[in-house]
Design a protein around this motif. Structure first.
Motif, PDB file in Angstrom:
ATOM      1  N   GLN A 129       7.725   4.253 -13.291  1.00  0.00           N
ATOM      2  CA  GLN A 129       6.952   3.470 -12.329  1.00  0.00           C
ATOM      3  C   GLN A 129       7.397   2.014 -12.325  1.00  0.00           C
ATOM      4  O   GLN A 129       7.461   1.384 -11.271  1.00  0.00           O
ATOM      5  CB  GLN A 129       5.459   3.550 -12.651  1.00  0.00           C
ATOM      6  N   ALA A 130       7.726   1.452 -13.482  1.00  0.00           N
ATOM      7  CA  ALA A 130       8.195   0.072 -13.555  1.00  0.00           C
ATOM      8  C   ALA A 130       9.477  -0.111 -12.753  1.00  0.00           C
ATOM      9  O   ALA A 130       9.646  -1.104 -12.029  1.00  0.00           O
ATOM     10  CB  ALA A 130       8.415  -0.337 -15.012  1.00  0.00           C
ATOM     11  N   MET A 172      10.451   1.814 -10.262  1.00  0.00           N
ATOM     12  CA  MET A 172      10.157   2.022  -8.849  1.00  0.00           C
ATOM     13  C   MET A 172       9.503   0.787  -8.223  1.00  0.00           C
ATOM     14  O   MET A 172       9.858   0.385  -7.114  1.00  0.00           O
ATOM     15  CB  MET A 172       9.253   3.241  -8.653  1.00  0.00           C
ATOM     16  N   VAL A 173       8.569   0.159  -8.944  1.00  0.00           N
ATOM     17  CA  VAL A 173       7.922  -1.036  -8.406  1.00  0.00           C
ATOM     18  C   VAL A 173       8.926  -2.179  -8.275  1.00  0.00           C
ATOM     19  O   VAL A 173       8.895  -2.939  -7.302  1.00  0.00           O
ATOM     20  CB  VAL A 173       6.728  -1.440  -9.297  1.00  0.00           C
ATOM     21  N   SER A 174       9.841  -2.298  -9.225  1.00  0.00           N
ATOM     22  CA  SER A 174      10.885  -3.323  -9.133  1.00  0.00           C
ATOM     23  C   SER A 174      11.751  -3.096  -7.900  1.00  0.00           C
ATOM     24  O   SER A 174      12.068  -4.032  -7.154  1.00  0.00           O
ATOM     25  CB  SER A 174      11.765  -3.310 -10.388  1.00  0.00           C
ATOM     26  N   ASN A 175      12.143  -1.852  -7.684  1.00  0.00           N
ATOM     27  CA  ASN A 175      12.922  -1.510  -6.497  1.00  0.00           C
ATOM     28  C   ASN A 175      12.112  -1.716  -5.215  1.00  0.00           C
ATOM     29  O   ASN A 175      12.656  -2.112  -4.183  1.00  0.00           O
ATOM     30  CB  ASN A 175      13.404  -0.061  -6.579  1.00  0.00           C
ATOM     31  N   ALA A 176      10.823  -1.450  -5.301  1.00  0.00           N
ATOM     32  CA  ALA A 176       9.949  -1.624  -4.126  1.00  0.00           C
ATOM     33  C   ALA A 176       9.876  -3.082  -3.702  1.00  0.00           C
ATOM     34  O   ALA A 176       9.856  -3.394  -2.501  1.00  0.00           O
ATOM     35  CB  ALA A 176       8.550  -1.092  -4.436  1.00  0.00           C
ATOM     36  N   MET A 177       9.846  -3.985  -4.683  1.00  0.00           N
ATOM     37  CA  MET A 177       9.818  -5.409  -4.342  1.00  0.00           C
ATOM     38  C   MET A 177      11.077  -5.806  -3.587  1.00  0.00           C
ATOM     39  O   MET A 177      11.024  -6.573  -2.617  1.00  0.00           O
ATOM     40  CB  MET A 177       9.682  -6.233  -5.626  1.00  0.00           C
ATOM     41  N   LEU A 178      12.205  -5.263  -4.006  1.00  0.00           N
ATOM     42  CA  LEU A 178      13.458  -5.523  -3.295  1.00  0.00           C
ATOM     43  C   LEU A 178      13.422  -4.921  -1.894  1.00  0.00           C
ATOM     44  O   LEU A 178      13.934  -5.504  -0.930  1.00  0.00           O
ATOM     45  CB  LEU A 178      14.633  -4.956  -4.088  1.00  0.00           C
ATOM     46  N   GLU A 179      12.824  -3.753  -1.789  1.00  0.00           N
ATOM     47  CA  GLU A 179      12.698  -3.077  -0.490  1.00  0.00           C
ATOM     48  C   GLU A 179      11.836  -3.892   0.467  1.00  0.00           C
ATOM     49  O   GLU A 179      12.172  -4.066   1.645  1.00  0.00           O
ATOM     50  CB  GLU A 179      12.102  -1.690  -0.699  1.00  0.00           C
ATOM     51  N   ILE A 180      10.721  -4.399  -0.031  1.00  0.00           N
ATOM     52  CA  ILE A 180       9.837  -5.232   0.785  1.00  0.00           C
ATOM     53  C   ILE A 180      10.576  -6.500   1.216  1.00  0.00           C
ATOM     54  O   ILE A 180      10.501  -6.905   2.381  1.00  0.00           O
ATOM     55  CB  ILE A 180       8.552  -5.588   0.006  1.00  0.00           C
ATOM     56  N   THR A 185      -2.080  -3.600  -6.751  1.00  0.00           N
ATOM     57  CA  THR A 185      -2.308  -2.398  -5.957  1.00  0.00           C
ATOM     58  C   THR A 185      -1.586  -1.191  -6.546  1.00  0.00           C
ATOM     59  O   THR A 185      -2.079  -0.064  -6.494  1.00  0.00           O
ATOM     60  CB  THR A 185      -1.852  -2.624  -4.502  1.00  0.00           C
ATOM     61  N   ALA A 186      -0.413  -1.427  -7.122  1.00  0.00           N
ATOM     62  CA  ALA A 186       0.371  -0.327  -7.688  1.00  0.00           C
ATOM     63  C   ALA A 186      -0.200   0.191  -9.002  1.00  0.00           C
ATOM     64  O   ALA A 186      -0.087   1.382  -9.305  1.00  0.00           O
ATOM     65  CB  ALA A 186       1.820  -0.782  -7.897  1.00  0.00           C
ATOM     66  N   TYR A 187      -0.836  -0.700  -9.777  1.00  0.00           N
ATOM     67  CA  TYR A 187      -1.240  -0.323 -11.130  1.00  0.00           C
ATOM     68  C   TYR A 187      -2.737  -0.180 -11.342  1.00  0.00           C
ATOM     69  O   TYR A 187      -3.165   0.469 -12.289  1.00  0.00           O
ATOM     70  CB  TYR A 187      -0.711  -1.363 -12.122  1.00  0.00           C
ATOM     71  N   SER A 188      -3.558  -0.785 -10.493  1.00  0.00           N
ATOM     72  CA  SER A 188      -4.987  -0.867 -10.791  1.00  0.00           C
ATOM     73  C   SER A 188      -5.726   0.455 -10.639  1.00  0.00           C
ATOM     74  O   SER A 188      -5.443   1.248  -9.743  1.00  0.00           O
ATOM     75  CB  SER A 188      -5.662  -1.905  -9.888  1.00  0.00           C
ATOM     76  N   GLN A 189      -6.725   0.637 -11.502  1.00  0.00           N
ATOM     77  CA  GLN A 189      -7.608   1.802 -11.398  1.00  0.00           C
ATOM     78  C   GLN A 189      -8.448   1.750 -10.118  1.00  0.00           C
ATOM     79  O   GLN A 189      -8.985   2.762  -9.682  1.00  0.00           O
ATOM     80  CB  GLN A 189      -8.552   1.830 -12.604  1.00  0.00           C
ATOM     81  N   PHE A 190      -8.576   0.566  -9.513  1.00  0.00           N
ATOM     82  CA  PHE A 190      -9.390   0.416  -8.314  1.00  0.00           C
ATOM     83  C   PHE A 190      -8.601   0.642  -7.029  1.00  0.00           C
ATOM     84  O   PHE A 190      -9.168   0.600  -5.937  1.00  0.00           O
ATOM     85  CB  PHE A 190     -10.011  -0.985  -8.262  1.00  0.00           C
ATOM     86  N   SER A 191      -7.297   0.858  -7.132  1.00  0.00           N
ATOM     87  CA  SER A 191      -6.455   0.998  -5.945  1.00  0.00           C
ATOM     88  C   SER A 191      -6.705   2.334  -5.247  1.00  0.00           C
ATOM     89  O   SER A 191      -6.397   3.400  -5.778  1.00  0.00           O
ATOM     90  CB  SER A 191      -4.974   0.893  -6.332  1.00  0.00           C
ATOM     91  N   ARG A 192      -7.241   2.277  -4.055  1.00  0.00           N
ATOM     92  CA  ARG A 192      -7.514   3.516  -3.320  1.00  0.00           C
ATOM     93  C   ARG A 192      -6.215   4.184  -2.867  1.00  0.00           C
ATOM     94  O   ARG A 192      -6.156   5.402  -2.754  1.00  0.00           O
ATOM     95  CB  ARG A 192      -8.423   3.224  -2.123  1.00  0.00           C
ATOM     96  N   ASN A 193      -5.169   3.394  -2.611  1.00  0.00           N
ATOM     97  CA  ASN A 193      -3.897   3.976  -2.208  1.00  0.00           C
ATOM     98  C   ASN A 193      -3.245   4.718  -3.371  1.00  0.00           C
ATOM     99  O   ASN A 193      -2.686   5.799  -3.199  1.00  0.00           O
ATOM    100  CB  ASN A 193      -2.970   2.881  -1.672  1.00  0.00           C
ATOM    101  N   ASN A 219       0.823  -1.210   0.000  1.00  0.00           N
ATOM    102  CA  ASN A 219       0.000   0.000   0.000  1.00  0.00           C
ATOM    103  C   ASN A 219       0.859   1.262   0.000  1.00  0.00           C
ATOM    104  O   ASN A 219       0.487   2.286  -0.589  1.00  0.00           O
ATOM    105  CB  ASN A 219      -0.938  -0.003   1.206  1.00  0.00           C
ATOM    106  N   ILE A 220       1.999   1.196   0.664  1.00  0.00           N
ATOM    107  CA  ILE A 220       2.935   2.328   0.655  1.00  0.00           C
ATOM    108  C   ILE A 220       3.475   2.538  -0.761  1.00  0.00           C
ATOM    109  O   ILE A 220       3.575   3.667  -1.249  1.00  0.00           O
ATOM    110  CB  ILE A 220       4.095   2.079   1.644  1.00  0.00           C
ATOM    111  N   VAL A 221       3.796   1.438  -1.414  1.00  0.00           N
ATOM    112  CA  VAL A 221       4.302   1.510  -2.789  1.00  0.00           C
ATOM    113  C   VAL A 221       3.243   2.092  -3.721  1.00  0.00           C
ATOM    114  O   VAL A 221       3.542   2.912  -4.593  1.00  0.00           O
ATOM    115  CB  VAL A 221       4.742   0.117  -3.271  1.00  0.00           C
ATOM    116  N   ALA A 222       1.987   1.676  -3.524  1.00  0.00           N
ATOM    117  CA  ALA A 222       0.905   2.207  -4.354  1.00  0.00           C
ATOM    118  C   ALA A 222       0.753   3.711  -4.164  1.00  0.00           C
ATOM    119  O   ALA A 222       0.471   4.442  -5.120  1.00  0.00           O
ATOM    120  CB  ALA A 222      -0.402   1.493  -4.026  1.00  0.00           C
ATOM    121  N   LEU A 223       0.939   4.186  -2.946  1.00  0.00           N
ATOM    122  CA  LEU A 223       0.938   5.629  -2.698  1.00  0.00           C
ATOM    123  C   LEU A 223       2.029   6.308  -3.514  1.00  0.00           C
ATOM    124  O   LEU A 223       1.799   7.341  -4.152  1.00  0.00           O
ATOM    125  CB  LEU A 223       1.163   5.911  -1.207  1.00  0.00           C
ATOM    126  N   ALA A 224       3.236   5.723  -3.485  1.00  0.00           N
ATOM    127  CA  ALA A 224       4.355   6.292  -4.240  1.00  0.00           C
ATOM    128  C   ALA A 224       4.043   6.315  -5.733  1.00  0.00           C
ATOM    129  O   ALA A 224       4.334   7.293  -6.437  1.00  0.00           O
ATOM    130  CB  ALA A 224       5.627   5.494  -3.968  1.00  0.00           C
TER     131      ALA A 224
END
Length: 335
Positions: A218-219, A221-229, A255-263, A199-204
């Motif tokens: 964004q691609a 950042m999400v790759s780096n986020a997976m490593l961070e997690i 959560t990072a990409y979806s139109q439905f993601s509230r974060n 959810n933090i990543v989706a905010l970013a």
């Protein structure tokens, strides 16, 4: 049908995810749902019209399978499972009237992807401590899955994680249906922390989108986020786990990409210049990542894991630093 064979499941919460879970659970012929909601007006509406007036209002709830309650003790009394589906920041309030005896002998299922604010505590740990529930009787629901797609009966996947294989397997069977595949996983803490952090990543991602960054950034950042997690979860709960599995990476991606993601939506508003308060007022739903950012940041003061994305979101949300300035600095740290 012999009522002794019915699976009685209490669902606590009236939001979109709670509503989706009620729908899924009712697909099994032997399941019966005892649904607690806070709002009397919503309870009356569901009793009279069999739809939640505020969330996923197109979903029909059969009165033969769903009974709604305004008193939580009544809702959980005869239940075999109690599913918690309210935002982590507010879960303590509806449960405050319950005692450990009220949950004795029941299995508790957390569908909450957040942490108890201030205490910086996972919901499962809080339930174990507060209500003396054995960890072997607790499991968590993870995605990748959005409530809106459940309402449309799009093919979806759920992970049921627990330290107890039987607990996870049994509930996975109860929540599997024509359009939902659920499977058990032994990694309770890894799944729960990953669900909090995605959810933090989706905010970013929302913030960068609001600032005008493109898909390429964004691609990365999400790759780096997976490593961070992975780094954080490995330090907090060291064990072998495959982080590319759908319970971790899949949940992060949707959560990072979806139109439905509230974060993502919340972050997008921040990136476009909304204040935190203004964004919260405009959204009808809670963005768990807002609270999770503070909790994970506070926890990491003890662990010292390198977490540039979490730190960036924290600076924006809690220190009031300019999103464009923070992201200009973050982009130099990503690879």
């Amino acid at each position: 049908m012999n009522k002794a064979h019915l699976n009685k499941i209490a669902v606590v919460g009236g939001g979109s995810w709670a509503t989706a879970l009620v729908k899924i659970l009712c697909e099994q012929p032997n399941n019966r749902v005892r649904w607690w909601l806070r709002s009397k007006a919503d309870i009356d509406h569901i009793r009279n019209y069999h739809h939640n007036p505020r969330y996923l209002s197109d979903v029909y709830h059969s009165p033969k399978k769903v009974k709604v309650y305004g008193k939580i003790k009544e809702a959980v009394k005869a239940a075999h499972y109690v599913v918690l589906a309210v935002p982590a920041a507010f879960v303590q309030e509806p449960l405050q009237s319950l005692k450990p005896a009220d949950l004795a002998g029941k299995r508790i299922v957390s569908a909450i992807k957040g942490m108890i604010p201030e205490a910086n505590q996972l919901v499962t740990d809080w339930v174990e401590e507060k209500f003396s529930v054995s960890l072997s009787d607790i499991c968590v629901i993870a995605g990748p899955c959005h409530a809106e797609e459940v309402a449309l009966e799009k093919q979806s996947y759920l992970t049921i994680a627990s330290t107890n294989h039987d607990c996870a397997t049994d509930f996975a069977k109860l929540i599997t249906c024509r359009y939902v595949t659920a499977y058990p996983l032994a990694d309770l803490y890894g799944v729960e922390y990953a669900a909090v952090m995605k959810n933090i990543v989706a905010l970013a991602c929302g913030i960068t989108h609001g600032l005008g960054y493109g898909d390429n950034f964004q691609a990365v950042m999400v790759s780096n986020a997976m490593l961070e997690i992975r780094r954080f979860v490995t330090v907090v709960d060291p064990r072998e786990r495959e982080m590319s599995a759908s319970a971790y990476l899949g949940d992060l991606l949707v959560t990072a990409y979806s139109q439905f993601s509230r974060n993502r939506l919340f972050g997008n508003m921040i990136g476009r210049g909304y204040s935190v308060k203004a964004a919260q007022l405009e959204m009808k739903m809670i963005a768990e990542g807002y609270y999770a950012t503070k909790s994970i940041h506070a926890m990491n003061e003890q662990y010292g894991v390198t977490m540039p994305i979490t730190d960036a979101v924290y600076r924006i949300l809690y220190e009031g630093t300019s999103p464009s300035l923070v992201m200009d600095e973050l982009k130099l740290q990503l690879r």
